[in-house]
Design a protein around this motif. Structure first.
Motif, mmCIF file in Angstrom:
data_model
loop_
_atom_site.group_PDB
_atom_site.id
_atom_site.type_symbol
_atom_site.label_atom_id
_atom_site.label_comp_id
_atom_site.label_asym_id
_atom_site.label_seq_id
_atom_site.Cartn_x
_atom_site.Cartn_y
_atom_site.Cartn_z
ATOM 1 N N VAL A 184 61.614 -29.544 -38.181
ATOM 2 C CA VAL A 184 60.858 -28.653 -39.056
ATOM 3 C C VAL A 184 60.298 -27.509 -38.212
ATOM 4 C CG1 VAL A 184 58.954 -28.504 -40.703
ATOM 5 C CG2 VAL A 184 60.302 -30.610 -40.543
ATOM 6 N N TYR A 185 60.451 -26.290 -38.690
ATOM 7 C CA TYR A 185 60.020 -25.120 -37.920
ATOM 8 C C TYR A 185 59.288 -24.142 -38.826
ATOM 9 C CZ TYR A 185 63.933 -22.641 -40.061
ATOM 10 O OH TYR A 185 64.791 -22.064 -40.970
ATOM 11 N N ASN A 186 58.599 -23.193 -38.211
ATOM 12 C CA ASN A 186 57.817 -22.183 -38.917
ATOM 13 C C ASN A 186 58.678 -20.937 -39.103
ATOM 14 O OD1 ASN A 186 55.977 -20.256 -39.775
ATOM 15 N ND2 ASN A 186 54.408 -20.787 -38.273
ATOM 16 N N ALA A 187 59.056 -20.647 -40.352
ATOM 17 C CA ALA A 187 59.937 -19.505 -40.615
ATOM 18 C C ALA A 187 59.298 -18.176 -40.232
ATOM 19 C CB ALA A 187 60.339 -19.494 -42.089
ATOM 20 N N ALA A 188 57.956 -18.147 -40.130
ATOM 21 C CA ALA A 188 57.263 -16.914 -39.742
ATOM 22 C C ALA A 188 57.148 -16.772 -38.227
ATOM 23 C CB ALA A 188 55.865 -16.879 -40.367
ATOM 24 N N ASP A 189 57.592 -17.757 -37.489
ATOM 25 C CA ASP A 189 57.487 -17.756 -36.023
ATOM 26 C C ASP A 189 58.869 -18.049 -35.456
ATOM 27 O OD1 ASP A 189 56.937 -18.173 -33.337
ATOM 28 O OD2 ASP A 189 55.029 -19.162 -33.729
ATOM 29 N N LYS A 190 59.624 -16.990 -35.195
ATOM 30 C CA LYS A 190 61.022 -17.131 -34.788
ATOM 31 C C LYS A 190 61.183 -18.014 -33.547
ATOM 32 C CE LYS A 190 65.200 -14.507 -33.723
ATOM 33 N NZ LYS A 190 65.489 -15.235 -32.461
ATOM 34 N N ALA A 191 60.176 -18.008 -32.693
ATOM 35 C CA ALA A 191 60.283 -18.805 -31.470
ATOM 36 C C ALA A 191 60.447 -20.287 -31.783
ATOM 37 C CB ALA A 191 59.054 -18.590 -30.595
ATOM 38 N N THR A 192 59.838 -20.759 -32.869
ATOM 39 C CA THR A 192 59.986 -22.176 -33.213
ATOM 40 C C THR A 192 61.405 -22.461 -33.706
ATOM 41 O OG1 THR A 192 59.208 -21.948 -35.512
ATOM 42 C CG2 THR A 192 57.543 -22.271 -33.817
#
Length: 471
Positions: free
Chosen positions: A222-230
């Motif tokens: 699961v990643y943060n779509a607003a934080d490309k680094a994740t």
């Protein structure tokens, strides 16, 4: 193959909340345990006496020398990788584990089925997300606990008598650095921003250690779509076949994402025909507090729970049952039409940015130990929301200078004192600047140790000062 501790010489690096339990567990498994510790204060001597009574060897004031015959080191997570002890271990071919790695290796050792781990890391929001996740899992009727960098220790969870169906695990970058074998059921990196760079050495190394949480994931990264680094960390991870990338967003979700539509948290990842269908999970009003960054935490927790097969109803019920810890964007009181909010946990700029974004008109109380941070980006983003600022603490000049550069029209009160009583004066100055409808927000963007024992004490001082205003 399980590691056989019987008769092995294991060195535990560091006393404290992880070292003492690790030493006791290893001793109970038949290892010959030596504990080394840099400090030699009264607390360390008391802990040493407790361990020596069990037959554990303790060396105080000498954390640099590798004990002769050491076959494994188990380190406290905060010990930096460049310490001479670890250099010596590397040269001698001695492996180094953290307490998380030890806990992972001990899962199922007593013959019970090992509970899967749903793992959470990120620069900010870890504790809240793990607590939300545990609340959701409990609402689903699962035996669980919030463990790791929070609540029950991982070693206690995997070696104790209580059996769990699944564990909600908070992991710091330090813990992940020392946990090479960890393989979670599913995991999330909430966000990435510069933090602890003095420990990791660079942002790249910090991000790489955070990204270890995705290695070997079974069901969902699961990643943060607003934080490309994740998302980049997900792309770089070596996961089990069939493991999916699942994003979360504060906007309308695309397929394989969770997001928000018309005040409803929705799932387009764990539904049939996700190209066309979505599942309602909860309302934004079910999240306490419903600030944007906390909605993101809720979506991340929901993503992990849904990856484990939890129903939409349990997500809703778990979020409704969740109560946030103190000092996390906590509403203290309203005085003369002004809201006073305690977010003392905002100890870095990334956390403060999220807190400042939650309110329209703010008198900001900030300052403390900057830990090498810069404040230009934070001030630029918040400038239009600031009614005024009250600065406290050792490194307040850095914030004052950023305000002068990027928000010169914002009135600033600079309190030239670092005693604990400064908080009462800060709150009174904030009251003077505030107007009805404003929020006086303690979001320091700095650590607290220049003035207070920890961020909890700083938040307590703020709340007490607010109560004095309303008395």
């Amino acid at each position: 193959m399980p590691f056989d501790f019987q008769g092995k010489h294991v060195t535990v690096a560091g006393l404290g909340v992880s070292g003492v339990p690790a030493a006791k567990v290893l001793h109970g498994l038949g290892a010959r345990v030596t504990v080394v510790n840099d400090g030699d204060d009264e607390r360390a001597r008391a802990q040493a006496a407790d361990l020596e009574a069990l037959g554990v060897t303790v060396r105080l004031g000498d954390g640099a020398t590798l004990p002769e015959g050491t076959e494994l080191i188990v380190t406290a997570p905060g010990w930096k990788p460049d310490k001479p002890l670890f250099t010596a271990a590397h040269e001698a071919g001695v492996p180094v584990w953290g307490d998380v790695e030890l806990a992972w290796r001990l899962r199922g050792r007593d013959g019970r089925e090992a509970a899967p781990w749903l793992a959470v890391t990120g620069t900010n929001g870890k504790t809240t997300t793990v607590q939300m996740l545990a609340s959701i899992l409990k609402a689903a009727g699962l035996r669980t606990a919030a463990v790791g960098n929070i609540g029950v220790s991982l070693l206690d969870a995997v070696t104790g008598d209580e059996e769990y169906d699944v564990l909600a695990v908070e992991l710091s970058s330090y813990q992940l650095h020392w946990a090479p074998s960890l393989r979670a059921h599913s995991a999330v990196v909430l966000n990435l921003a510069p933090d602890h760079l003095d420990w990791h050495g660079s942002m790249e190394a910090y991000a790489a250690d955070k990204g270890r949480i995705y290695e070997g994931n079974q069901v969902a990264c699961v990643y943060n779509a607003a934080d490309k680094a994740t998302e980049d960390l997900v792309r770089e991870a070596d996961v089990e076949e069939g493991c999916r990338a699942v994003g979360f967003t504060l906007g309308s979700p695309a397929p394989s994402q969770l997001g928000v539509v018309d005040g409803i948290l929705v799932d387009r990842a764990f539904v049939e025909d996700r190209q066309k269908n979505a599942q309602e999970l909860a309302e934004v009003s079910d999240v306490d507090p419903p600030a944007p960054h906390n909605i993101a935490n809720a979506l991340a927790a929901a993503g992990l729970a849904r990856a484990f097969g939890v129903s939409a109803a349990a997500v809703r019920d778990g979020l409704r049952a969740f109560t946030p810890d103190a000092h996390r964007i906590a509403h203290v009181a309203d005085v003369d039409g002004v809201a006073y909010v305690d977010d003392s946990k905002a100890t870095n700029t990334h956390a403060a940015e999220a807190s400042l974004a939650a309110y329209e008109s703010i008198v900001w109380i900030a300052g403390g130990l900057a830990k090498g941070a810069t404040f230009d980006e934070l001030v630029t983003g918040a400038a239009k929301r600031l009614r005024g600022a009250v600065l406290i603490g050792a490194d307040r000049a850095l914030i004052r200078e950023a305000l002068a550069r990027h928000a010169p029209e914002v009135p600033v009160v600079d309190l030239d004192r670092t005693d604990t009583g400064a908080m009462l004066q800060a709150v009174r100055e904030a009251q003077r600047l505030a107007r009805p409808g404003d929020t006086v927000l303690l979001a320091p963007a700095c650590a607290s140790m220049d003035m207070f024992t920890n961020y909890n004490k700083r938040g307590d001082a703020f709340a007490e000062a607010v109560r004095e205003l309303g008395a």
